[in-house]
Design a protein around this motif. Structure first.
Motif, PDB file in Angstrom:
ATOM      1  N   PHE A 414       0.810  -1.210   0.000  1.00  0.00           N
ATOM      2  CA  PHE A 414       0.000   0.000   0.000  1.00  0.00           C
ATOM      3  C   PHE A 414       0.850   1.268   0.000  1.00  0.00           C
ATOM      4  O   PHE A 414       0.628   2.180   0.793  1.00  0.00           O
ATOM      5  CB  PHE A 414      -0.904  -0.017   1.231  1.00  0.00           C
ATOM      6  CG  PHE A 414      -2.313   0.422   0.977  1.00  0.00           C
ATOM      7  CD1 PHE A 414      -3.277  -0.480   0.560  1.00  0.00           C
ATOM      8  CD2 PHE A 414      -2.688   1.743   1.155  1.00  0.00           C
ATOM      9  CE1 PHE A 414      -4.587  -0.083   0.351  1.00  0.00           C
ATOM     10  CE2 PHE A 414      -3.991   2.153   0.948  1.00  0.00           C
ATOM     11  CZ  PHE A 414      -4.938   1.234   0.539  1.00  0.00           C
ATOM     12  N   TRP A 415       1.861   1.324  -0.861  1.00  0.00           N
ATOM     13  CA  TRP A 415       2.631   2.558  -0.977  1.00  0.00           C
ATOM     14  C   TRP A 415       2.456   3.123  -2.375  1.00  0.00           C
ATOM     15  O   TRP A 415       2.328   2.386  -3.357  1.00  0.00           O
ATOM     16  CB  TRP A 415       4.104   2.338  -0.639  1.00  0.00           C
ATOM     17  CG  TRP A 415       4.801   1.235  -1.384  1.00  0.00           C
ATOM     18  CD1 TRP A 415       5.289   1.281  -2.663  1.00  0.00           C
ATOM     19  CD2 TRP A 415       5.139  -0.077  -0.884  1.00  0.00           C
ATOM     20  NE1 TRP A 415       5.903   0.091  -3.001  1.00  0.00           N
ATOM     21  CE2 TRP A 415       5.832  -0.757  -1.925  1.00  0.00           C
ATOM     22  CE3 TRP A 415       4.948  -0.728   0.329  1.00  0.00           C
ATOM     23  CZ2 TRP A 415       6.318  -2.058  -1.784  1.00  0.00           C
ATOM     24  CZ3 TRP A 415       5.420  -2.028   0.465  1.00  0.00           C
ATOM     25  CH2 TRP A 415       6.091  -2.675  -0.579  1.00  0.00           C
ATOM     26  N   ASP A 429       3.763   2.675   3.517  1.00  0.00           N
ATOM     27  CA  ASP A 429       2.954   1.662   4.195  1.00  0.00           C
ATOM     28  C   ASP A 429       3.760   1.147   5.376  1.00  0.00           C
ATOM     29  O   ASP A 429       4.650   0.307   5.219  1.00  0.00           O
ATOM     30  CB  ASP A 429       2.612   0.530   3.220  1.00  0.00           C
ATOM     31  CG  ASP A 429       1.800  -0.584   3.853  1.00  0.00           C
ATOM     32  OD1 ASP A 429       1.541  -0.520   5.071  1.00  0.00           O
ATOM     33  OD2 ASP A 429       1.428  -1.527   3.131  1.00  0.00           O
ATOM     34  N   SER A 430       3.456   1.651   6.570  1.00  0.00           N
ATOM     35  CA  SER A 430       4.255   1.289   7.742  1.00  0.00           C
ATOM     36  C   SER A 430       3.989  -0.127   8.221  1.00  0.00           C
ATOM     37  O   SER A 430       4.658  -0.600   9.143  1.00  0.00           O
ATOM     38  CB  SER A 430       4.000   2.273   8.885  1.00  0.00           C
ATOM     39  OG  SER A 430       2.644   2.220   9.307  1.00  0.00           O
ATOM     40  N   GLN A 440      10.124  -1.444  -0.296  1.00  0.00           N
ATOM     41  CA  GLN A 440       9.478  -0.173  -0.022  1.00  0.00           C
ATOM     42  C   GLN A 440      10.500   0.954   0.117  1.00  0.00           C
ATOM     43  O   GLN A 440      10.233   2.088  -0.310  1.00  0.00           O
ATOM     44  CB  GLN A 440       8.612  -0.248   1.244  1.00  0.00           C
ATOM     45  CG  GLN A 440       7.887   1.060   1.513  1.00  0.00           C
ATOM     46  CD  GLN A 440       6.849   0.987   2.610  1.00  0.00           C
ATOM     47  OE1 GLN A 440       6.004   1.871   2.713  1.00  0.00           O
ATOM     48  NE2 GLN A 440       6.869  -0.040   3.430  1.00  0.00           N
ATOM     49  N   TYR A 441      11.646   0.675   0.701  1.00  0.00           N
ATOM     50  CA  TYR A 441      12.685   1.701   0.808  1.00  0.00           C
ATOM     51  C   TYR A 441      13.073   2.210  -0.569  1.00  0.00           C
ATOM     52  O   TYR A 441      13.236   3.425  -0.773  1.00  0.00           O
ATOM     53  CB  TYR A 441      13.903   1.130   1.523  1.00  0.00           C
ATOM     54  CG  TYR A 441      15.024   2.129   1.743  1.00  0.00           C
ATOM     55  CD1 TYR A 441      15.056   2.913   2.882  1.00  0.00           C
ATOM     56  CD2 TYR A 441      16.050   2.269   0.808  1.00  0.00           C
ATOM     57  CE1 TYR A 441      16.087   3.825   3.093  1.00  0.00           C
ATOM     58  CE2 TYR A 441      17.082   3.172   1.005  1.00  0.00           C
ATOM     59  CZ  TYR A 441      17.095   3.949   2.149  1.00  0.00           C
ATOM     60  OH  TYR A 441      18.105   4.861   2.353  1.00  0.00           O
ATOM     61  N   ARG A 442      13.194   1.296  -1.529  1.00  0.00           N
ATOM     62  CA  ARG A 442      13.535   1.710  -2.897  1.00  0.00           C
ATOM     63  C   ARG A 442      12.436   2.587  -3.480  1.00  0.00           C
ATOM     64  O   ARG A 442      12.707   3.556  -4.187  1.00  0.00           O
ATOM     65  CB  ARG A 442      13.789   0.483  -3.773  1.00  0.00           C
ATOM     66  CG  ARG A 442      15.034  -0.291  -3.393  1.00  0.00           C
ATOM     67  CD  ARG A 442      15.389  -1.356  -4.408  1.00  0.00           C
ATOM     68  NE  ARG A 442      14.414  -2.437  -4.441  1.00  0.00           N
ATOM     69  CZ  ARG A 442      14.459  -3.504  -3.665  1.00  0.00           C
ATOM     70  NH1 ARG A 442      15.431  -3.637  -2.758  1.00  0.00           N
ATOM     71  NH2 ARG A 442      13.551  -4.465  -3.762  1.00  0.00           N
ATOM     72  N   PHE A 443      11.174   2.242  -3.181  1.00  0.00           N
ATOM     73  CA  PHE A 443      10.075   3.084  -3.660  1.00  0.00           C
ATOM     74  C   PHE A 443      10.162   4.485  -3.049  1.00  0.00           C
ATOM     75  O   PHE A 443      10.002   5.492  -3.741  1.00  0.00           O
ATOM     76  CB  PHE A 443       8.717   2.470  -3.298  1.00  0.00           C
ATOM     77  CG  PHE A 443       7.619   3.491  -3.233  1.00  0.00           C
ATOM     78  CD1 PHE A 443       7.050   3.981  -4.407  1.00  0.00           C
ATOM     79  CD2 PHE A 443       7.195   4.022  -2.015  1.00  0.00           C
ATOM     80  CE1 PHE A 443       6.066   4.959  -4.351  1.00  0.00           C
ATOM     81  CE2 PHE A 443       6.218   4.999  -1.960  1.00  0.00           C
ATOM     82  CZ  PHE A 443       5.652   5.472  -3.139  1.00  0.00           C
TER      83      PHE A 443
END
Length: 619
Positions: A414-415, A429-430, A440-443
């Motif tokens: 969900f990012w 999205d935590s 997600q870090y790359r996003f």
């Protein structure tokens, strides 16, 4: 014997410390009990009494197309007690026939579905325990099925079914309802999501839309739903289950910037007749970088409440109606809304999602209502969420991912990013891993890196859990005033890409920090910031409606303003060089904290500590 250390959020804590953290977590409002979960419906037994009665009227609701109506329930009991209560069931047939085929309790008198709301019998009359007679009013919304009411004795923990009412219905139970707008994957696209009782084998869904008094366009809609076996655990998979109907999403494309559009939801039936919703309207997004007045509202953790006072929601999400009403009142001055996690607090009671989308319909049908994923949407043990808790009540993200559209590549992750004029938003999205090396870090880094700060100077980060800074009592006990491991990897990205502000929910209060980097304020101003972007302002705004969280007694050097109340943040970009930040309380809509930012493009480009572009001595 020495206490064994336990691992909590990446930190080794003693058992005593863990118990202390958990006690503060409850006391500070991080937890909270879904009111429907107080009902031990599995313990219900039949105690039908010939002299007890309950009757609801009117029998047919929404004869003029209304999607909500008030119902009067009259009841009588020969043995009235303080803990008698009235339940609303939908579908109306709530006997053991609704149990799953493999449920060993599939025989009378067992009940396998929770009510959708309830009230205590003595709420409207203090004489009920003397006379045994009373009346209550309930506000019902169209939820695609019929309704019945039941009188229970024995309180919520030992319910005894005393009487069952007649059945009432909405005249048009399958009608298309509760539209939710969202930004599409491009700036000139708006998505419309709504709920109906029509599957694709009964009717073809679409949206008819266009500029008023011009030729209207019809755009098809996709249809989704989910079944009970899509839920990951109780109560969503057991007593909380309710058929969600069908969720349709249409993509309105090639919109003109800043244009006023009207739209209505449609279903073409097999006999070529049509079912229509009422007419709604929205204003399309500005072109990215357009210099004009643009306003965004941000909050988290709102939940829902009932205007009829049912479900004891006044003790669960006491501020949600005030927040909703203030946004509706100011809707002409709002362009986009971000609800950053903990959306409904349904916690596995599926009926509550319909009630939430009904509550926000005046807002979400008019401006994009963008959501983020929180623990109460996603977290279920053994399902791949970063936290191994059952805060979602077994929903495991399915409801949020289906009921709302977000422009993510994969809604199970969900990012996403979205542009609104001069704003560039990066929504994390935590409930999934955000640490360095993760997907997600790359996003997140790519989202920051792709912001064109000349056209979109206002770079905003948001996540549900506090990945930055919070003075809450809960986080103070964790030792670093943040979600464990929260900012370890992210603060260098905020600094490198000069993120203006980072917003969080999860903690149910309001707090603003100074512009900060590595625990140090980099600017001593409090009400006006200008020049170089040398730190990020972190804002906790989880004060949308759920029970409040206490602050720590520690006086952190970076905390500029704290408020133990309900409210929301409004950002107003006047142009590329000037922005106004306002924190407003939900109870009166007045501004209680604010600051302004004034700067030029060269200030964004300027070299700051750990935020300098490489240079060369070559000429």
């Amino acid at each position: 014997m020495a206490e064994s250390p336990l691992l909590l959020g990446g930190f080794s804590l003693s058992l005593a410390a863990v118990l202390l953290v958990l006690s503060v977590r409850v006391a500070s409002g991080v937890g909270g009990e879904q009111p429907l979960s107080k009902i031990a419906i599995h313990n219900a037994v039949h105690a039908l009494h010939e002299n007890a009665s309950i009757r609801a009227h009117p029998l047919v609701l929404g004869l003029k197309g209304e999607d909500t109506e008030w119902v009067v329930v009259d009841f009588e009991s020969p043995g009235p007690a303080e803990d008698d209560w009235i339940a609303v069931f939908s579908p109306a047939n709530f006997n053991s026939s609704t149990c799953r085929p493999n449920d060993p309790r599939q025989r009378a008198p067992f009940i396998c579905s929770a009510p959708i709301k309830y009230k205590f019998a003595n709420e409207s009359s203090s004489d009920y325990t003397k006379t045994g007679n009373a009346s209550l009013e309930f506000q019902l919304i169209n939820q695609r099925s019929d309704f019945s009411f039941a009188l229970f004795s024995g309180g919520l923990s030992n319910p005894k079914l005393v009487a069952v009412s007649n059945i009432i219905n909405f005249a048009y139970p399958k009608a298309p309802l509760y539209p939710r707008l969202s930004q599409g994957k491009s700036w000139d696209e708006m998505t419309v999501t709504w709920t109906s009782g029509y599957n694709i084998d009964e009717a073809t869904p679409f949206v008819e839309w266009g500029v008023e008094e011009e030729t209207q366009t019809r755009s098809p809609a996709g249809t989704l739903t989910f079944r009970q076996n899509s839920m990951c655990g109780p109560p969503a998979r057991t007593v909380g289950w309710r058929d969600p109907g069908f969720i349709h999403t249409s993509f309105l494309k090639d919109l003109w910037p800043n244009a006023e559009y009207t739209y209505r939801l449609g279903h073409r039936l097999a006999n070529n007749s049509y079912v229509w919703s009422k007419v709604y309207s929205f204003k399309s997004s500005p072109y990215p970088g357009q210099d004009s007045l643009q306003r965004a509202v941000i909050f988290g953790d709102m939940g829902k409440a009932e205007r009829d006072g049912s479900n004891e929601y006044n003790n669960y999400q006491p501020g949600s109606l005030n927040t909703t009403d203030q946004l509706i009142k100011d809707l002409d001055n709002i362009d986009i809304v971000f609800h950053i996690g903990d959306i409904t607090y349904a916690n596995g009671y599926i009926s509550q999602w319909d009630q939430f989308t009904s509550m926000i319909e005046p807002i979400a049908s008019t401006v994009p209502y963008m959501i983020a994923s929180g623990n109460h949407e996603r977290d279920t043990p053994g399902t791949g969420s970063f936290y191994d808790t059952n805060d979602s009540g077994g929903e495991c993200g399915v409801l949020a991912e289906t009921m709302f559209y977000v422009p993510a590549e994969n809604r199970a992750k969900f990012w996403y990013s979205t542009d609104y004029g001069m704003f560039h938003f990066c929504i994390a999205d935590s409930e999934h891993d955000w640490r360095e090396g993760s997907e997600q870090y790359r996003f997140i880094e790519n989202c920051f890196a792709t912001a064109d700060r000349q056209k979109q100077p206002w770079l905003i980060f948001a996540a549900h859990r506090v990945l930055g800074y919070s003075s809450s009592a809960y986080y103070s006990l964790m030792g670093s005033f943040e979600e464990p491991m929260g900012r370890d990897s992210l603060q260098k990205l905020w600094q490198k890409y000069k993120v203006d502000m980072a917003f969080y929910g999860h903690v149910h209060n309001y707090e603003r920090t100074c512009p900060i980097y590595q625990n140090q304020c980099v600017n001593t101003e409090k009400s006006h910031y200008s020049g170089t972007v040398n730190g990020t302002i972190h804002v906790v705004v989880g004060c949308g409606g759920s029970e409040r969280s206490y602050f720590s007694e520690s006086q952190t050097i970076w905390s500029v303003y704290r408020d133990y109340d309900y409210g929301f943040v409004k950002l107003t970009a006047f142009n590329h060089s000037s922005l106004l930040f306002e924190y407003k309380k939900s109870r009166d809509g007045k501004v209680y904290d604010s600051f302004t930012i004034s700067r030029e493009y060269r200030d964004v480009l300027a070299c700051v500590h750990d935020g300098c572009e490489p240079t060369t001595l070559a000429t």
